[in-house]
Motif scaffolding. Structure first.
Motif, PDB file in Angstrom:
ATOM      1  N   ALA A 183     -75.224 -28.277   9.554  1.00  0.00           N
ATOM      2  CA  ALA A 183     -73.929 -28.520  10.270  1.00  0.00           C
ATOM      3  C   ALA A 183     -73.006 -27.489  10.094  1.00  0.00           C
ATOM      4  CB  ALA A 183     -73.371 -29.998   9.814  1.00  0.00           C
ATOM      5  N   ILE A 184     -72.946 -26.804   8.828  1.00  0.00           N
ATOM      6  CA  ILE A 184     -71.855 -25.675   8.431  1.00  0.00           C
ATOM      7  C   ILE A 184     -72.437 -24.618   9.087  1.00  0.00           C
ATOM      8  CG2 ILE A 184     -70.953 -24.396   6.812  1.00  0.00           C
ATOM      9  CD1 ILE A 184     -71.265 -26.990   4.710  1.00  0.00           C
ATOM     10  N   GLU A 185     -73.838 -24.188   9.072  1.00  0.00           N
ATOM     11  CA  GLU A 185     -74.307 -22.800   9.621  1.00  0.00           C
ATOM     12  C   GLU A 185     -74.140 -22.878  11.053  1.00  0.00           C
ATOM     13  OE1 GLU A 185     -74.960 -19.993   7.995  1.00  0.00           O
ATOM     14  OE2 GLU A 185     -75.701 -20.582   5.913  1.00  0.00           O
ATOM     15  N   SER A 186     -74.447 -23.798  11.601  1.00  0.00           N
ATOM     16  CA  SER A 186     -74.558 -23.760  12.885  1.00  0.00           C
ATOM     17  C   SER A 186     -73.291 -23.682  13.661  1.00  0.00           C
ATOM     18  CB  SER A 186     -75.215 -25.172  13.787  1.00  0.00           C
ATOM     19  OG  SER A 186     -74.469 -26.358  13.144  1.00  0.00           O
ATOM     20  N   THR A 187     -72.170 -24.318  13.067  1.00  0.00           N
ATOM     21  CA  THR A 187     -70.730 -24.042  13.283  1.00  0.00           C
ATOM     22  C   THR A 187     -70.278 -22.761  13.035  1.00  0.00           C
ATOM     23  OG1 THR A 187     -70.290 -26.464  12.934  1.00  0.00           O
ATOM     24  CG2 THR A 187     -68.535 -24.900  13.287  1.00  0.00           C
ATOM     25  N   ILE A 188     -70.577 -22.089  11.997  1.00  0.00           N
ATOM     26  CA  ILE A 188     -70.378 -20.683  11.798  1.00  0.00           C
ATOM     27  C   ILE A 188     -71.034 -19.759  12.757  1.00  0.00           C
ATOM     28  CG2 ILE A 188     -70.696 -18.870  10.115  1.00  0.00           C
ATOM     29  CD1 ILE A 188     -70.372 -20.931   7.803  1.00  0.00           C
ATOM     30  N   ALA A 189     -72.341 -19.984  13.160  1.00  0.00           N
ATOM     31  CA  ALA A 189     -73.102 -19.309  14.239  1.00  0.00           C
ATOM     32  C   ALA A 189     -72.181 -19.322  15.573  1.00  0.00           C
ATOM     33  CB  ALA A 189     -74.484 -19.687  14.406  1.00  0.00           C
TER      34      ALA A 189
ATOM     35  N   ARG B  16     -83.858 -11.309   0.327  1.00  0.00           N
ATOM     36  CA  ARG B  16     -82.421 -10.511   0.165  1.00  0.00           C
ATOM     37  C   ARG B  16     -82.051 -10.370   1.685  1.00  0.00           C
ATOM     38  NH1 ARG B  16     -80.255  -5.659   0.848  1.00  0.00           N
ATOM     39  NH2 ARG B  16     -82.441  -4.783   1.651  1.00  0.00           N
ATOM     40  N   LEU B  17     -82.704  -9.935   2.472  1.00  0.00           N
ATOM     41  CA  LEU B  17     -82.374  -9.519   3.943  1.00  0.00           C
ATOM     42  C   LEU B  17     -82.209 -11.029   4.454  1.00  0.00           C
ATOM     43  CD1 LEU B  17     -84.809  -6.943   4.968  1.00  0.00           C
ATOM     44  CD2 LEU B  17     -82.344  -6.525   4.667  1.00  0.00           C
ATOM     45  N   ASN B  18     -82.524 -11.914   4.169  1.00  0.00           N
ATOM     46  CA  ASN B  18     -82.271 -13.404   4.753  1.00  0.00           C
ATOM     47  C   ASN B  18     -80.838 -13.641   4.514  1.00  0.00           C
ATOM     48  OD1 ASN B  18     -81.964 -16.281   5.065  1.00  0.00           O
ATOM     49  ND2 ASN B  18     -83.962 -16.175   5.312  1.00  0.00           N
ATOM     50  N   GLU B  19     -80.397 -13.334   3.122  1.00  0.00           N
ATOM     51  CA  GLU B  19     -79.131 -13.720   2.848  1.00  0.00           C
ATOM     52  C   GLU B  19     -78.123 -12.625   3.205  1.00  0.00           C
ATOM     53  OE1 GLU B  19     -79.607 -13.416  -1.449  1.00  0.00           O
ATOM     54  OE2 GLU B  19     -80.622 -15.474  -1.622  1.00  0.00           O
ATOM     55  N   VAL B  20     -78.704 -11.320   3.447  1.00  0.00           N
ATOM     56  CA  VAL B  20     -77.588 -10.427   3.997  1.00  0.00           C
ATOM     57  C   VAL B  20     -77.240 -10.833   5.392  1.00  0.00           C
ATOM     58  CG1 VAL B  20     -77.660  -7.940   4.796  1.00  0.00           C
ATOM     59  CG2 VAL B  20     -78.409  -8.519   2.591  1.00  0.00           C
ATOM     60  N   PHE B  21     -78.332 -11.387   6.297  1.00  0.00           N
ATOM     61  CA  PHE B  21     -78.315 -11.818   7.812  1.00  0.00           C
ATOM     62  C   PHE B  21     -77.342 -12.910   7.807  1.00  0.00           C
ATOM     63  CE2 PHE B  21     -79.122 -14.847  11.129  1.00  0.00           C
ATOM     64  CZ  PHE B  21     -79.555 -14.117  12.163  1.00  0.00           C
ATOM     65  N   HIS B  22     -77.572 -14.201   6.964  1.00  0.00           N
ATOM     66  CA  HIS B  22     -76.522 -15.113   7.088  1.00  0.00           C
ATOM     67  C   HIS B  22     -74.866 -14.478   6.566  1.00  0.00           C
ATOM     68  CE1 HIS B  22     -79.223 -18.247   8.016  1.00  0.00           C
ATOM     69  NE2 HIS B  22     -80.058 -17.675   7.247  1.00  0.00           N
ATOM     70  N   THR B  23     -74.961 -13.552   5.551  1.00  0.00           N
ATOM     71  CA  THR B  23     -73.693 -13.152   5.246  1.00  0.00           C
ATOM     72  C   THR B  23     -72.820 -12.494   6.460  1.00  0.00           C
ATOM     73  OG1 THR B  23     -74.223 -12.971   2.930  1.00  0.00           O
ATOM     74  CG2 THR B  23     -72.292 -11.727   3.545  1.00  0.00           C
ATOM     75  N   ALA B  24     -73.625 -11.877   7.234  1.00  0.00           N
ATOM     76  CA  ALA B  24     -73.328 -11.131   8.496  1.00  0.00           C
ATOM     77  C   ALA B  24     -72.697 -12.090   9.573  1.00  0.00           C
ATOM     78  CB  ALA B  24     -74.362 -10.016   8.792  1.00  0.00           C
ATOM     79  N   ILE B  25     -73.512 -13.011   9.828  1.00  0.00           N
ATOM     80  CA  ILE B  25     -73.056 -14.247  10.633  1.00  0.00           C
ATOM     81  C   ILE B  25     -71.582 -14.692  10.141  1.00  0.00           C
ATOM     82  CG2 ILE B  25     -73.647 -16.506  11.618  1.00  0.00           C
ATOM     83  CD1 ILE B  25     -75.351 -14.078  12.819  1.00  0.00           C
TER      84      ILE B  25
ATOM     85  N   TYR C  78     -62.142 -21.365   6.160  1.00  0.00           N
ATOM     86  CA  TYR C  78     -62.496 -22.692   5.551  1.00  0.00           C
ATOM     87  C   TYR C  78     -64.111 -22.856   5.544  1.00  0.00           C
ATOM     88  CZ  TYR C  78     -62.564 -27.782   5.232  1.00  0.00           C
ATOM     89  OH  TYR C  78     -62.802 -29.095   4.813  1.00  0.00           O
ATOM     90  N   LEU C  79     -64.841 -22.639   6.792  1.00  0.00           N
ATOM     91  CA  LEU C  79     -65.906 -22.817   6.496  1.00  0.00           C
ATOM     92  C   LEU C  79     -66.915 -21.929   5.551  1.00  0.00           C
ATOM     93  CD1 LEU C  79     -66.897 -23.398  10.385  1.00  0.00           C
ATOM     94  CD2 LEU C  79     -66.814 -25.041   8.639  1.00  0.00           C
ATOM     95  N   ARG C  80     -66.432 -21.013   5.197  1.00  0.00           N
ATOM     96  CA  ARG C  80     -67.096 -20.081   4.310  1.00  0.00           C
ATOM     97  C   ARG C  80     -67.040 -20.805   2.947  1.00  0.00           C
ATOM     98  NH1 ARG C  80     -67.801 -14.526   3.902  1.00  0.00           N
ATOM     99  NH2 ARG C  80     -66.832 -13.985   5.525  1.00  0.00           N
ATOM    100  N   ILE C  81     -65.884 -21.328   2.719  1.00  0.00           N
ATOM    101  CA  ILE C  81     -65.600 -21.857   1.374  1.00  0.00           C
ATOM    102  C   ILE C  81     -66.399 -23.216   1.254  1.00  0.00           C
ATOM    103  CG2 ILE C  81     -64.048 -23.426  -0.181  1.00  0.00           C
ATOM    104  CD1 ILE C  81     -61.701 -21.732   1.109  1.00  0.00           C
ATOM    105  N   LEU C  82     -66.656 -23.999   2.280  1.00  0.00           N
ATOM    106  CA  LEU C  82     -67.831 -24.974   2.526  1.00  0.00           C
ATOM    107  C   LEU C  82     -69.139 -24.469   2.002  1.00  0.00           C
ATOM    108  CD1 LEU C  82     -66.463 -27.258   5.287  1.00  0.00           C
ATOM    109  CD2 LEU C  82     -66.125 -27.498   2.711  1.00  0.00           C
ATOM    110  N   ASN C  83     -69.234 -23.417   2.726  1.00  0.00           N
ATOM    111  CA  ASN C  83     -70.903 -22.933   2.625  1.00  0.00           C
ATOM    112  C   ASN C  83     -71.123 -22.202   1.436  1.00  0.00           C
ATOM    113  OD1 ASN C  83     -73.029 -22.056   4.859  1.00  0.00           O
ATOM    114  ND2 ASN C  83     -72.724 -20.434   3.363  1.00  0.00           N
ATOM    115  N   ASP C  84     -70.130 -21.712   0.718  1.00  0.00           N
ATOM    116  CA  ASP C  84     -70.336 -21.261  -0.521  1.00  0.00           C
ATOM    117  C   ASP C  84     -70.759 -21.943  -1.647  1.00  0.00           C
ATOM    118  OD1 ASP C  84     -69.567 -18.736   0.291  1.00  0.00           O
ATOM    119  OD2 ASP C  84     -67.602 -18.748  -0.660  1.00  0.00           O
ATOM    120  N   ARG C  85     -70.395 -23.354  -1.445  1.00  0.00           N
ATOM    121  CA  ARG C  85     -70.870 -24.424  -2.201  1.00  0.00           C
ATOM    122  C   ARG C  85     -72.306 -24.688  -2.040  1.00  0.00           C
ATOM    123  NH1 ARG C  85     -65.829 -28.339  -1.491  1.00  0.00           N
ATOM    124  NH2 ARG C  85     -64.127 -27.067  -2.413  1.00  0.00           N
ATOM    125  N   GLN C  86     -73.024 -24.273  -0.877  1.00  0.00           N
ATOM    126  CA  GLN C  86     -74.427 -24.518  -0.575  1.00  0.00           C
ATOM    127  C   GLN C  86     -75.031 -23.537  -1.239  1.00  0.00           C
ATOM    128  OE1 GLN C  86     -76.132 -26.898   1.518  1.00  0.00           O
ATOM    129  NE2 GLN C  86     -74.495 -28.164   0.887  1.00  0.00           N
TER     130      GLN C  86
END
Length: 225
Positions: free
Chosen positions: A93-99, A135-144, A152-160
């Motif tokens: 839910a969180i990542e798709s909204t961020i995308a 490592r690159l997977n995490e870099v990719f999601h960070t870039a998105i 706000y969504l970044r704070i929620l996502n950080d908990r994941q």
């Protein structure tokens, strides 16, 4: 009996964090099954450390929800199929909204960065380097997330994040999973770069849910009990 590999004796800096990561990965990978009682002294002996960093790490894992510290009863692994399933649904839910927001808000510099990351991921996939892909997977999601500019969504996502890294490490050990993950990341990146918010949201949600299903199968063998 479950055993843990000793920690590098030279890795003295941030010892609690080393212990924390080792225990967290053991739980997320299914090495410690749900309901397992964790013995602080035994863990300390296996890792080659004192009980102090183990106690501190367990308190941190308790705060993250992975274990439950029961007064006078010890420490029990709390993480189970149901918890993992909720974790995956929340992330989807969180990542798709961020995308979606990334596709709407992406800037030229973000586009250049995403193109480069996807190329690096393609190269790493061809070479079969699991650790580099993680490592690159995490870099990719960070870039998105960066392109989305959603605080706000970044704070929620950080908990994941405490769950995401461990789950990635489990599923990326499978070569087939590595190729599927690249194809899905490439599709997400293309949709974001094309500024197609609907496609970006759908591709991210499908990716997280599909990868999550693989994780559940690997760790819990679909056993919901």
């Amino acid at each position: 009996m479950t055993t843990l590999a000793p920690l590098d004796a030279l890795a003295t800096a941030g010892l609690r964090e080393h212990v924390h990561r080792a225990l967290r990965q053991a739980i997320l990978s299914g090495t410690y099954a749900p309901g397992t009682r964790l013995n602080e002294r035994q863990i300390a002996e296996q890792l080659g450390v004192s009980t102090t960093p183990v106690k501190e790490a367990l308190r941190q894992l308790d705060a993250e929800g992975l274990v439950l510290i029961k007064p006078r009863s010890g420490v029990v692994v709390r993480f189970d199929y149901a918890w993992a399933e909720e974790m995956i649904l929340a992330r989807a839910a969180i990542e798709s909204t961020i995308a979606r927001l990334a596709a709407q808000r992406i800037l030229p510099d973000d586009i250049s960065a995403l193109h480069a990351i996807i190329q690096h991921m393609r190269d790493a996939t061809d070479k079969g380097g699991a650790e580099e892909l993680i490592r690159l997977n995490e870099v990719f999601h960070t870039a998105i997330r960066s392109a989305a500019r959603a605080n706000y969504l970044r704070i929620l996502n950080d908990r994941q994040d405490v769950y995401d890294t461990g789950a990635r490490r489990v599923i990326h050990m499978d070569p087939g999973e590595r190729q599927r993950a690249f194809d899905e990341h490439a599709a997400i990146g293309a949709a974001v770069i094309a500024k197609d918010a609907d496609a970006a949201e759908a591709a991210m949600k499908a990716h997280v849910l599909r990868a999550g299903e693989s994780y559940l199968n690997l760790v819990f063998s679909k056993d919901k009990d």
